[in-house]
Design a protein around this motif. Structure first.
Motif, PDB file in Angstrom:
ATOM      1  N   ASP A 254      52.083  44.144  56.879  1.00 46.33           N
ATOM      2  CA  ASP A 254      53.110  43.160  57.229  1.00 46.33           C
ATOM      3  C   ASP A 254      53.536  42.294  56.046  1.00 46.33           C
ATOM      4  N   ILE A 255      52.957  42.532  54.867  1.00 47.63           N
ATOM      5  CA  ILE A 255      53.305  41.741  53.691  1.00 47.63           C
ATOM      6  C   ILE A 255      53.705  42.668  52.555  1.00 47.63           C
ATOM      7  N   ASN A 256      54.310  42.092  51.520  1.00 46.58           N
ATOM      8  CA  ASN A 256      54.669  42.848  50.318  1.00 46.58           C
ATOM      9  C   ASN A 256      54.180  42.098  49.091  1.00 46.58           C
ATOM     10  N   ILE A 257      53.659  42.830  48.131  1.00 44.83           N
ATOM     11  CA  ILE A 257      53.270  42.208  46.871  1.00 44.83           C
ATOM     12  C   ILE A 257      54.530  41.877  46.086  1.00 44.83           C
ATOM     13  N   PRO A 258      54.752  40.600  45.720  1.00 55.34           N
ATOM     14  CA  PRO A 258      55.936  40.284  44.912  1.00 55.34           C
ATOM     15  C   PRO A 258      55.981  41.125  43.647  1.00 55.34           C
ATOM     16  N   ASP A 259      57.133  41.657  43.363  1.00 53.69           N
ATOM     17  CA  ASP A 259      57.268  42.592  42.251  1.00 53.69           C
ATOM     18  C   ASP A 259      56.843  41.971  40.932  1.00 53.69           C
ATOM     19  N   TYR A 260      57.040  40.677  40.789  1.00 58.73           N
ATOM     20  CA  TYR A 260      56.695  40.028  39.521  1.00 58.73           C
ATOM     21  C   TYR A 260      55.216  40.216  39.192  1.00 58.73           C
ATOM     22  N   CYS A 261      54.360  40.307  40.226  1.00 60.41           N
ATOM     23  CA  CYS A 261      52.930  40.533  39.990  1.00 60.41           C
ATOM     24  C   CYS A 261      52.701  41.829  39.225  1.00 60.41           C
ATOM     25  N   CYS A 262      53.525  42.819  39.488  1.00 55.63           N
ATOM     26  CA  CYS A 262      53.342  44.140  38.889  1.00 55.63           C
ATOM     27  C   CYS A 262      53.744  44.166  37.418  1.00 55.63           C
ATOM     28  N   LEU A 263      54.295  43.072  36.915  1.00 53.05           N
ATOM     29  CA  LEU A 263      54.664  43.009  35.507  1.00 53.05           C
ATOM     30  C   LEU A 263      53.532  42.472  34.649  1.00 53.05           C
ATOM     31  N   GLY A 264      52.373  42.194  35.268  1.00 52.13           N
ATOM     32  CA  GLY A 264      51.235  41.689  34.531  1.00 52.13           C
ATOM     33  C   GLY A 264      50.503  42.781  33.779  1.00 52.13           C
ATOM     34  N   ASP A 289      42.895  27.729  38.817  1.00 53.49           N
ATOM     35  CA  ASP A 289      42.454  29.122  38.924  1.00 53.49           C
ATOM     36  C   ASP A 289      42.694  29.843  37.605  1.00 53.49           C
ATOM     37  N   PRO A 290      41.904  30.883  37.325  1.00 47.63           N
ATOM     38  CA  PRO A 290      42.023  31.586  36.037  1.00 47.63           C
ATOM     39  C   PRO A 290      43.116  32.638  36.004  1.00 47.63           C
ATOM     40  N   GLN A 291      43.924  32.742  37.077  1.00 49.33           N
ATOM     41  CA  GLN A 291      44.986  33.741  37.115  1.00 49.33           C
ATOM     42  C   GLN A 291      46.285  33.101  37.614  1.00 49.33           C
ATOM     43  N   GLN A 292      47.391  33.830  37.388  1.00 53.00           N
ATOM     44  CA  GLN A 292      48.658  33.423  37.962  1.00 53.00           C
ATOM     45  C   GLN A 292      48.570  33.544  39.485  1.00 53.00           C
ATOM     46  N   ASN A 293      49.378  32.745  40.191  1.00 52.11           N
ATOM     47  CA  ASN A 293      49.261  32.712  41.647  1.00 52.11           C
ATOM     48  C   ASN A 293      50.641  32.581  42.282  1.00 52.11           C
ATOM     49  N   PHE A 294      50.943  33.481  43.209  1.00 57.79           N
ATOM     50  CA  PHE A 294      52.069  33.303  44.114  1.00 57.79           C
ATOM     51  C   PHE A 294      51.496  32.917  45.475  1.00 57.79           C
ATOM     52  N   LEU A 295      51.816  31.724  45.958  1.00 56.90           N
ATOM     53  CA  LEU A 295      51.346  31.254  47.256  1.00 56.90           C
ATOM     54  C   LEU A 295      52.498  31.368  48.248  1.00 56.90           C
ATOM     55  N   SER A 374      48.321  26.537  59.869  1.00 57.92           N
ATOM     56  CA  SER A 374      49.023  27.152  58.737  1.00 57.92           C
ATOM     57  C   SER A 374      48.390  28.488  58.371  1.00 57.92           C
ATOM     58  N   PHE A 375      49.238  29.419  57.968  1.00 59.21           N
ATOM     59  CA  PHE A 375      48.753  30.676  57.389  1.00 59.21           C
ATOM     60  C   PHE A 375      49.522  30.923  56.097  1.00 59.21           C
ATOM     61  N   SER A 376      48.762  31.087  55.014  1.00 58.64           N
ATOM     62  CA  SER A 376      49.343  31.396  53.708  1.00 58.64           C
ATOM     63  C   SER A 376      48.696  32.650  53.160  1.00 58.64           C
ATOM     64  N   VAL A 377      49.411  33.319  52.279  1.00 56.28           N
ATOM     65  CA  VAL A 377      48.883  34.469  51.558  1.00 56.28           C
ATOM     66  C   VAL A 377      49.079  34.189  50.073  1.00 56.28           C
ATOM     67  N   SER A 378      48.014  34.323  49.303  1.00 62.74           N
ATOM     68  CA  SER A 378      48.146  34.124  47.851  1.00 62.74           C
ATOM     69  C   SER A 378      47.889  35.435  47.130  1.00 62.74           C
ATOM     70  N   PHE A 379      48.594  35.601  46.026  1.00 64.99           N
ATOM     71  CA  PHE A 379      48.471  36.806  45.189  1.00 64.99           C
ATOM     72  C   PHE A 379      48.052  36.344  43.796  1.00 64.99           C
ATOM     73  N   TRP A 380      46.836  36.689  43.395  1.00 66.24           N
ATOM     74  CA  TRP A 380      46.327  36.346  42.063  1.00 66.24           C
ATOM     75  C   TRP A 380      46.482  37.544  41.148  1.00 66.24           C
ATOM     76  N   TRP A 381      47.022  37.305  39.962  1.00 63.60           N
ATOM     77  CA  TRP A 381      47.271  38.401  39.029  1.00 63.60           C
ATOM     78  C   TRP A 381      47.264  37.875  37.605  1.00 63.60           C
ATOM     79  N   SER A 382      47.056  38.778  36.654  1.00 64.63           N
ATOM     80  CA  SER A 382      46.983  38.393  35.238  1.00 64.63           C
ATOM     81  C   SER A 382      48.223  38.896  34.503  1.00 64.63           C
TER      82      SER A 382
END
Length: 382
Positions: A254-264, A289-295, A374-382
Motif C-alpha cells: 500500500d506504499i511506495n518508496i519515494p524515487d529520490y531514495c533510489c538515488l542514494g 539520525d545517521p541517514q536521510q529520512n523521508f517522513l 497518527s500513522f507515519s512511514v519513514s524511509f531511511w537511506w544513505s
C-alpha cells in the motif's frame, strides 16, 4: 514539491517574459527531430504518438511561446502522460518498474511545466511538476528537469525559492503530492489495521518518550495495542516497528518508496522502512539520525521541530553512548538554567498533515509530537 528570441506570443495568449522563455528554450534541443523521445524500454503503443504530438505542439511555434490554445493542448497531453504512466509506476514493487515508464512520467512533467511557462502562468506549479519528475521519474535529455527547475526557481519569491532548492541543499522541506496515489491514503485506518493485522504480535513501546525512566517495551497483538492504547487510552503506547512491512507484506503493497531514495549510494534493499503508529501525545524527543529520512504522514497530524546539525553544541546531547544522538532538553519546556545555550539554537517547525512528506536531512535534529492518533512511514537511506 526558454526560447531563443524575445518574439511576442500571439495576441490571444497571456504575456510571457521573452527573457524567461528564451532561457527555458535554450535548454531544449534546437530542432524537433533532435528531441528524440528515446525510451530505455518498451511501453504501450499509444504512448509514442502522444509524445510526438506534444513535441509537435512545442516546436510548432518555432521558438515562440505557444498560443493559448496550443499551451492548453500541451498541458492536457502532459496530464495524460503523467496519469497514464503513474498507473504503471504504482503497478508493483518499485524495483520491477520499467525505467521507460519513469521516463514517460518525466516527459509528462516536462511538457506540463513548459505549457505552464508558455501560457504565462505563475511558475510555482511548473516548479512542482519538475520536482515530481525528479522524484518519481528518470532522467531524459541530459537531466533537463534539473536544469529547468534551476531556471524557474529564480522567478519565485524568496520564500518559495528556498523551498524549491531545499532538497538539493539538504535542508528540511515539506513535499506535496508524492503520496496522493498511494493505496494507503484511502485504505488505512485504525479499523483497517484491526482487520488486516489484529491477530499479529508486534513490539510496542510503552511510555510517552523513550528517554523516560518508566519507558519499556512489550510484545502484544495489534488488536490489544489498539484496544488499550488507541481506543481506551489507558496509557501511552507506541507501535514503532522496523520490520512491520516485512512481517505483514500486505501493508507494504500500500506504499511506495519515494524515487529520490533510489538515488542514494545503495539499492532498494538498503532503504529502511519504519512504521510509527500511536495515539495523541506520543513524543519522539529531540534526536538526530545517521541517514536521510523521508517522513510520510498517512493519517493524523504531527508537530515537528527541527534544528540544524550546526546547533548540536547548543542542544546538549546525552554523554552516554546509547543516547549520544538524543538531546537532554525538553524542547517544549526547556530548563534554561540547566541548558542556557539552548536559547541560542535556531529552529524550524511545522505541522505535518496527512498526505505530506517531510524530508529530514541526515544529522538534522528533530522533535516529534503526535497531535492525533497518527500513522507515519519513514524511509531511511544513505
Amino acid at each position: 514539491m526558454a526560447a531563443p528570441a524575445e518574439a511576442a506570443a500571439p495576441a490571444a495568449a497571456p504575456a510571457v517574459s521573452g527573457a524567461l522563455w528564451a532561457e527555458v528554450w535554450a535548454l531544449l534541443p534546437g530542432t524537433e527531430e533532435e528531441l528524440t523521445l528515446a525510451l530505455s524500454g518498451e511501453v504501450d503503443d499509444c504512448v509514442q504518438p502522444l509524445l510526438r504530438r506534444a513535441r509537435g505542439l512545442l516546436y510548432g511555434a518555432a521558438g515562440r511561446p505557444c498560443g493559448e490554445e496550443a499551451a492548453a493542448a500541451l498541458r492536457r497531453l502532459g496530464d495524460i502522460l503523467r496519469d497514464y504512466s503513474w498507473e504503471k509506476l504504482n503497478a508493483g514493487p518499485w524495483r520491477e518498474i520499467s525505467k521507460a515508464w519513469r521516463q514517460v512520467y518525466t516527459y509528462g512533467c516536462l511538457f506540463g511545466a513548459l505549457a505552464e511557462v508558455a501560457a504565462g502562468r505563475p511558475v510555482a506549479p511548473a516548479v512542482r511538476l519538475c520536482d515530481m519528475g525528479l522524484l518519481m521519474g528518470a532522467s531524459v535529455l541530459d537531466n533537463v528537469l534539473a536544469r529547468l527547475v534551476r531556471v524557474l526557481q529564480r522567478q519565485l519569491p524568496r520564500e518559495q525559492r528556498r523551498g524549491a532548492a531545499a532538497l538539493a541543499a539538504e535542508k528540511p522541506v515539506v513535499l506535496e503530492g508524492i503520496m496522493d496515489h498511494w493505496p494507503c491514503m484511502k485504505k488505512w485506518s485504525v479499523d483497517y489495521f484491526c482487520q488486516i493485522a489484529g491477530c499479529r504480535t508486534v513490539p510496542v513501546e510503552l511510555g510517552t518518550r523513550y528517554t523516560d525512566e518508566e519507558w519499556s517495551q512489550k510484545l502484544m497483538t495489534v488488536s490489544d495495542f489498539i484496544s488499550q492504547y488507541i481506543v481506551n487510552e489507558k496509557s501511552v503506547g507506541y507501535l514503532a516497528q522496523h520490520q512491520l512491512f516485512d512481517q505483514i507484506p500486505e501493508l507494504k503493497e500500500d506504499i511506495n518508496i519515494p524515487d529520490y531514495c533510489c538515488l542514494g549510494e545503495g539499492d532498494e534493499d538498503h532503504i529502511t522502512i519504519n512504521a510509527w503508529f500511536g495515539p495523541q501525545g506520543t513524543i519522539s524527543p529531540l534526536h538526530q539520525d545517521p541517514q536521510q529520512n523521508f517522513l510520510a504522514q498517512v493519517f493524523g497530524r504531527k508537530y515537528i521541530r527541527l534544528y540544524s546539525p550546526q546547533d548540536s553544541e547548543n542542544l546538549y546531547p546525552h554523554e552516554s553512548q546509547i543516547l549520544h544522538n538524543t538531546s537532554q532538553v525538553d524542547v517544549e519546556d526547556p530548563d534554561l538554567v540547566k541548558f542556557p545555550n539552548f536559547r541560542k539554537a535556531a529552529s524550524q517547525s511545522c505541522i505535518l498533515m496527512p498526505g505530506q512528506v517531510l524530508f529530514i536531512p541526515v544529522k538534522y535534529w528533530h522533535y516529534v509530537r503526535s497531535l492525533d492518533t497518527s500513522f507515519s512511514v519513514s524511509f531511511w537511506w544513505s
